[in-house]
Design an enzyme around this catalytic site. Structure first.
Site, PDB file in Angstrom:
ATOM      1  N   ARG A  11       0.816  -1.217   0.000  1.00 50.95           N
ATOM      2  CA  ARG A  11       0.000   0.000   0.000  1.00 50.95           C
ATOM      3  C   ARG A  11       0.852   1.270   0.000  1.00 50.95           C
ATOM      4  NH1 ARG A  11      -4.317  -0.240   4.490  1.00 50.95           N
ATOM      5  NH2 ARG A  11      -5.059   1.549   3.314  1.00 50.95           N
ATOM      6  N   CYS A  12       2.147   1.116   0.145  1.00 49.49           N
ATOM      7  CA  CYS A  12       3.069   2.264   0.241  1.00 49.49           C
ATOM      8  C   CYS A  12       3.731   2.510  -1.119  1.00 49.49           C
ATOM      9  CB  CYS A  12       4.129   1.970   1.296  1.00 49.49           C
ATOM     10  SG  CYS A  12       5.451   3.179   1.366  1.00 49.49           S
TER      11      CYS A  12
END
Length: 118
Positions: A11-12
């Site tokens: 998600r980063c």
């Protein structure tokens, strides 16, 4: 066998960029989703032994950090960092790249290229 291990959170965007950099450099990587497979205290201690950054930098100071009521005073020492990250793996800075006896936090993104070039 992998050349590099990356502690990764999909998600980063910075973590995804590090994976792209590894792929572009044709570097084999073991990808560890540290949220699904959190590091225990011993593994965190081993990581800190290799980390070129100060131990406290391994802890994210984000909204979750504040929600937990944590302050910089709670992560000043190596022992505190290990305890906090063992209990709250979501606070682990990402990405973290490990190769041999060296490890870095891959922020800013440019650090990844320099790490791979060494």
């Amino acid at each position: 066998m992998s050349d590099v291990t990356i502690l990764h959170n999909n998600r980063c965007s910075t973590s995804r960029a590090a994976l792209e950099r590894l792929d572009d450099a044709h570097v084999a990587a073991e990808v560890v989703d540290y949220l699904r497979h959190p590091l225990d205290a011993a593994a965190l201690g081993g990581l800190l032994d290799k980390l070129e950054d100060p131990p406290t930098d391994l802890v994210r100071r984000d909204a979750h950090f504040a929600e937990l009521g944590l302050t910089d005073a709670d992560v000043e020492t190596r022992e505190q960092v290990v305890a906090v990250l063992a209990e709250h793996p979501r606070l682990l800075q990402r990405p973290v790249l490990v190769r041999g006896d060296r490890a870095i936090i891959g922020r800013p993104k440019e650090r990844v290229a320099a790490f791979l070039a060494d």
